[in-house]
Scaffold this active site. Structure first.
Site, PDB file in Angstrom:
ATOM      1  N   SER A 135       0.972  -1.338  -0.181  1.00 26.02           N
ATOM      2  CA  SER A 135      -0.062   0.129  -0.012  1.00 26.02           C
ATOM      3  C   SER A 135       0.701   1.230  -0.034  1.00 26.02           C
ATOM      4  CB  SER A 135      -0.973  -0.046   1.204  1.00 26.02           C
ATOM      5  OG  SER A 135      -1.510   1.398   1.253  1.00 26.02           O
ATOM      6  N   TYR A 158      -2.290   0.134   9.999  1.00 27.10           N
ATOM      7  CA  TYR A 158      -2.303  -0.272   8.771  1.00 27.10           C
ATOM      8  C   TYR A 158      -1.319  -0.155   7.760  1.00 27.10           C
ATOM      9  CZ  TYR A 158      -3.708  -0.805   3.791  1.00 27.10           C
ATOM     10  OH  TYR A 158      -3.738  -1.355   2.400  1.00 27.10           O
ATOM     11  N   LYS A 199       1.783  -3.262   6.811  1.00 28.07           N
ATOM     12  CA  LYS A 199       2.139  -3.495   5.483  1.00 28.07           C
ATOM     13  C   LYS A 199       3.459  -3.518   5.281  1.00 28.07           C
ATOM     14  CE  LYS A 199      -1.828  -4.311   3.206  1.00 28.07           C
ATOM     15  NZ  LYS A 199      -1.950  -5.641   2.367  1.00 28.07           N
TER      16      LYS A 199
END
Length: 334
Positions: A117, A141, A145
């Site tokens: 991402s 988040y 990643k």
């Protein structure tokens, strides 16, 4: 040889399965259906309902199929939710990825493609953002990643037979042009999906989160990539790795940004519906602006997007939304 797609019953994963099948690949899907839909998986693929951290399921898959590549989509994806429940994101996105990587090594799988991402960059303040930008994720988040990318980097460094491609997505939207797959999540936070729901009467309207960002109109600016083009980038990465390419991390976006207000206005224009829009406070973890420099993906992977146009992305999203069977997701009608 066979490609294992984790999270293949989800939004991007289901499009990836279609792309692989178009290229006559043998495809195996593993998905626990926590957010995906089994009906979204092409019947031409072999489906296993299981978690990627289920050792028995993975042992069965690697025993029954000659897997030469893994394309790993499974995980949690909501930035604001990750701020509220960070350990869930480290468990699902990082710990379970570590488990899958170990099984890939044990099974001597040579090619691993990871769904990363742009959130790994945080809010770089650069436009466009290249892969050389520093890693400053602003949410669990993004950190989850990044941690998986670092694991892949370190594993590849000491295992010459193992190579990976980490594709850093910007904002994914749209649907398969043939309407075989699309965004069907029951609780989506994707702007174009939500706006399409509002335009088709499935929502009373939508909220714009924050109007005081350092952007031209005060709302967040993002780079929106068509999901079919993103699947194409993964297939390019697969071909690249199979041809002996070195491990790589590459951005996937178009290099053009649109503000939230611009996207909302575009959905209204394409749909012909003037749905209700209200203002709300900022969400935790949202960066003001992030637009991709995708030169590396285009040059090294040979990626050439087909749907590099916001109106096309919106039109496909709207068509898919009209085809969905009910208000919360389900089999497309017709």
């Amino acid at each position: 040889m066979t490609v294992l797609v984790t999270g293949g019953a989800g939004y991007i994963g289901s499009h990836m399965v279609l792309k692989l099948l178009e290229h006559n690949e043998e495809v195996v899907v593993i998905d626990n259906l926590s957010t995906g839909n089994e009906w979204a998986v092409s019947p031409q693929a072999t489906f296993y309902k299981a978690d990627i951290a289920d050792p028995e399921a993975l042992d069965t898959i690697f025993s029954n199929h000659k897997i030469d590549a893994i394309i790993h989509f499974a995980g949690l994806i909501i930035v604001s939710e990750s701020v509220e429940v960070p350990l869930d994101y480290y468990s699902e996105n990082t710990c379970k990825s570590r488990f899958l990587i170990q099984h890939a090594l044990d099974a001597k799988v040579e090619n691993f493609i990871f769904s990363s991402s742009a959130a790994v960059y945080g809010a770089p303040g650069l436009e466009p953002v290249s892969e050389a930008a520093p890693f400053v994720p602003e949410s669990p988040y993004g950190t989850s990643k990044l941690m998986t990318e670092l694991m892949l980097r370190d594993v590849a460094a000491v295992n010459p037979g193992f190579r990976y491609a980490a594709l850093r997505y910007f904002n994914v939207a749209g649907a398969d042009p043939q309407m075989r797959a699309g965004q069907s999540s029951r609780l989506s936070t994707h702007l174009i999906k939500i706006a399409a729901e509002a335009a088709t009467g499935k929502r009373d309207g939508l909220q714009i989160f924050g109007d005081d960002f350092q952007t031209p109109d005060g709302t967040c600016v993002r780079d929106y990539i068509h999901v079919t083009d993103l699947a194409g980038a993964h297939y390019c990465a697969l071909t690249y790795l199979r041809n002996g390419g070195a491990s790589i991390a590459a951005n996937c976006g178009y290099g053009s940004g649109y503000s939230v207000r611009q996207v909302v206005d575009a959905v209204k224009a394409v749909s012909g519906v003037d749905f209700k829009v209200t203002q709300a406070p900022r969400r935790a973890g949202d960066a003001a602006m992030i637009v991709a420099d995708s030169t590396l993906a285009r040059d090294a992977l040979g990626w050439s997007p087909e749907f590099e146009d916001l109106e096309t992305v919106i039109r496909h999203a709207l068509q898919w939304e009209r085809n969905l069977g009910n208000r919360t997701g389900g089999n497309p009608a017709g």
